[in-house]
Structure formats: C-alpha cells, structure tokens
Design a protein around this motif. Structure first.
Motif, short mmCIF file in Angstrom:
data_model
loop_
_atom_site.label_atom_id
_atom_site.label_comp_id
_atom_site.label_asym_id
_atom_site.label_seq_id
_atom_site.Cartn_x
_atom_site.Cartn_y
_atom_site.Cartn_z
N LEU A 160 0.88 -1.16 0.00
CA LEU A 160 0.00 0.00 0.00
C LEU A 160 0.92 1.21 0.00
O LEU A 160 1.51 1.56 1.02
CB LEU A 160 -0.87 -0.04 1.26
CG LEU A 160 -1.95 1.00 1.38
CD1 LEU A 160 -3.02 0.80 0.31
CD2 LEU A 160 -2.59 0.92 2.76
N ARG A 161 1.07 1.84 -1.17
CA ARG A 161 2.11 2.85 -1.35
C ARG A 161 1.52 4.24 -1.53
O ARG A 161 0.63 4.43 -2.33
CB ARG A 161 2.94 2.48 -2.58
CG ARG A 161 3.56 1.09 -2.42
CD ARG A 161 4.30 0.65 -3.62
NE ARG A 161 5.58 1.34 -3.70
CZ ARG A 161 6.59 0.96 -4.45
NH1 ARG A 161 6.48 -0.10 -5.22
NH2 ARG A 161 7.70 1.64 -4.46
N GLY A 162 2.01 5.21 -0.75
CA GLY A 162 1.65 6.60 -0.93
C GLY A 162 1.06 7.29 0.28
O GLY A 162 1.15 8.51 0.39
N ILE B 229 -1.99 3.67 10.72
CA ILE B 229 -2.42 4.77 11.59
C ILE B 229 -2.24 6.04 10.79
O ILE B 229 -1.12 6.33 10.31
CB ILE B 229 -1.62 4.79 12.90
CG1 ILE B 229 -1.92 3.50 13.69
CG2 ILE B 229 -1.95 6.03 13.72
CD1 ILE B 229 -1.11 3.32 14.94
N LEU B 230 -3.33 6.78 10.62
CA LEU B 230 -3.32 7.96 9.76
C LEU B 230 -3.86 9.18 10.49
O LEU B 230 -4.72 9.06 11.37
CB LEU B 230 -4.18 7.71 8.51
CG LEU B 230 -3.78 6.53 7.64
CD1 LEU B 230 -4.84 6.29 6.57
CD2 LEU B 230 -2.43 6.77 7.00
N ALA B 231 -3.37 10.34 10.09
CA ALA B 231 -3.94 11.60 10.54
C ALA B 231 -5.18 11.88 9.71
O ALA B 231 -5.34 11.35 8.61
CB ALA B 231 -2.91 12.73 10.37
N ALA B 232 -6.06 12.72 10.21
CA ALA B 232 -7.23 13.12 9.43
C ALA B 232 -6.77 13.95 8.24
O ALA B 232 -5.79 14.68 8.32
CB ALA B 232 -8.19 13.94 10.30
N GLY B 233 -7.46 13.78 7.10
CA GLY B 233 -7.15 14.58 5.93
C GLY B 233 -7.10 13.79 4.65
O GLY B 233 -7.21 12.57 4.65
N ALA B 234 -6.93 14.53 3.55
CA ALA B 234 -6.91 13.93 2.22
C ALA B 234 -5.54 13.36 1.90
O ALA B 234 -4.51 13.91 2.30
CB ALA B 234 -7.29 14.98 1.17
N ASP B 235 -5.55 12.25 1.16
CA ASP B 235 -4.31 11.57 0.78
C ASP B 235 -4.61 10.75 -0.48
O ASP B 235 -5.74 10.69 -0.95
CB ASP B 235 -3.85 10.66 1.92
CG ASP B 235 -2.35 10.52 2.00
OD1 ASP B 235 -1.66 10.75 0.98
OD2 ASP B 235 -1.86 10.14 3.07
N ASN C 55 -12.33 6.35 -8.85
CA ASN C 55 -13.25 6.85 -7.82
C ASN C 55 -12.55 6.87 -6.46
O ASN C 55 -11.65 6.06 -6.21
CB ASN C 55 -14.49 5.97 -7.74
CG ASN C 55 -15.30 6.04 -9.01
OD1 ASN C 55 -15.47 7.10 -9.58
ND2 ASN C 55 -15.77 4.89 -9.47
N PRO C 56 -12.98 7.75 -5.56
CA PRO C 56 -12.37 7.80 -4.23
C PRO C 56 -12.90 6.69 -3.33
O PRO C 56 -13.96 6.11 -3.58
CB PRO C 56 -12.82 9.17 -3.70
CG PRO C 56 -14.10 9.45 -4.40
CD PRO C 56 -13.95 8.82 -5.76
N ASN D 204 -7.87 8.13 -4.37
CA ASN D 204 -8.05 9.24 -3.43
C ASN D 204 -8.74 8.73 -2.17
O ASN D 204 -9.70 7.97 -2.25
CB ASN D 204 -8.89 10.36 -4.06
CG ASN D 204 -8.16 11.01 -5.21
OD1 ASN D 204 -7.00 11.34 -5.11
ND2 ASN D 204 -8.85 11.17 -6.31
N PHE D 205 -8.23 9.17 -1.03
CA PHE D 205 -8.76 8.74 0.25
C PHE D 205 -8.71 9.90 1.23
O PHE D 205 -7.68 10.56 1.35
CB PHE D 205 -7.94 7.56 0.80
CG PHE D 205 -8.32 7.17 2.20
CD1 PHE D 205 -9.57 6.66 2.48
CD2 PHE D 205 -7.43 7.31 3.24
CE1 PHE D 205 -9.93 6.29 3.77
CE2 PHE D 205 -7.77 6.94 4.53
CZ PHE D 205 -9.03 6.43 4.79
N THR D 206 -9.81 10.15 1.91
CA THR D 206 -9.84 11.16 2.96
C THR D 206 -10.18 10.48 4.27
O THR D 206 -11.27 9.91 4.42
CB THR D 206 -10.88 12.27 2.65
OG1 THR D 206 -10.51 12.89 1.42
CG2 THR D 206 -10.91 13.30 3.75
#
Length: 131
Positions: free
Chosen positions: A26-28, A54-60, A83-84, A103-105
């Motif tokens: 899972l890259r990026g 573990i991710l911070a909130a926000g777009a990626d 599609n996101p 795209n993932f938020t």
C-alpha cells in the motif's frame, strides 16, 4: 498454508496459491511511496490481502503495487481507481498500466484497515474501515 482445527481430532490443512505472484504494498499514504515492511499487505487467505495504517485526518492518495510498480514483473501489480474510497464501501480496483492513484480522505485520526479481495474473475475490490 492454513490450518483450521475446529476439532483437534480432525484439523484441516488448506494449500492455496496467492492471487499475485509478488508481494503487494500500500504505497503513498503519508507520502510514503516505498515498498518497506510498514506498507506490505499480508495475504490472509481466501483471496484476501490486509494491512492497517495509523493515519492523521485529511486527504491523501495511494496505489497498491509491487516493488517495481509492475515494471519487470508483469504490469498487473500497479493498481488504482478513478473513484475515491468511501469508508466501509467496496471500491473496484483497476490493475491496468494507466490506473490512477486512489483518493482517500481519513475523516478522523486513527487506525484504518485496508482489505483487498481478489476474485477468481473480475476486478479486485478494496474496503477501508476505521477508525
């Protein structure tokens, strides 16, 4: 290989070939496009790969790919989607050579599980759950 021992007297051994012949990553996310161990998808059986981040909130954005982006290993391991991601909803994944980044938020900071299912025929699907 997997062993199911519902009854200790009759355990069942299953041998199954993984859908991809290479390790997937899972890259990026968080701008980490590497093929490091922290990004590897584990094959859990029944044509399913899984990892958590573990991710911070926000777009990626991200892709699912092998170590060399499908270059010398056949090209079927550089996967994305137009599609996101919608949390909890299956997303069809495109493993063609020109697939876009996914795209993932993340709506909130926390741990997210990424599960890729690869059917015998048709497109793989990705479900993201959490936090």
């Amino acid at each position: 290989f997997s062993v199911v021992a519902v009854s200790l007297k009759t355990p069942a051994l299953t041998v199954e070939k993984t859908p991809f012949d290479v390790a997937l990553f899972l890259r990026g996310l968080d701008n980490d496009w590497s093929d490091g161990a922290q990004n590897r998808l584990r094959y859990v059986g029944n044509r399913v790969y899984r990892t958590s981040k573990i991710l911070a909130a926000g777009a990626d954005d991200f892709k699912i790919a092998d170590s060399d982006w499908g270059g010398t290993t056949g090209g079927a391991t550089n996967c994305g989607a137009a599609n996101p991601v919608v949390i909890g909803q299956p997303l069809a994944i495109d493993c063609s050579s020109n697939s876009p980044n996914v795209n993932f938020t993340a709506p909130a900071a926390g741990s997210y599980v990424f599960e890729l299912t690869v059917p015998q025929s048709g497109a793989p699907s990705l479900v993201v759950s959490g936090p």
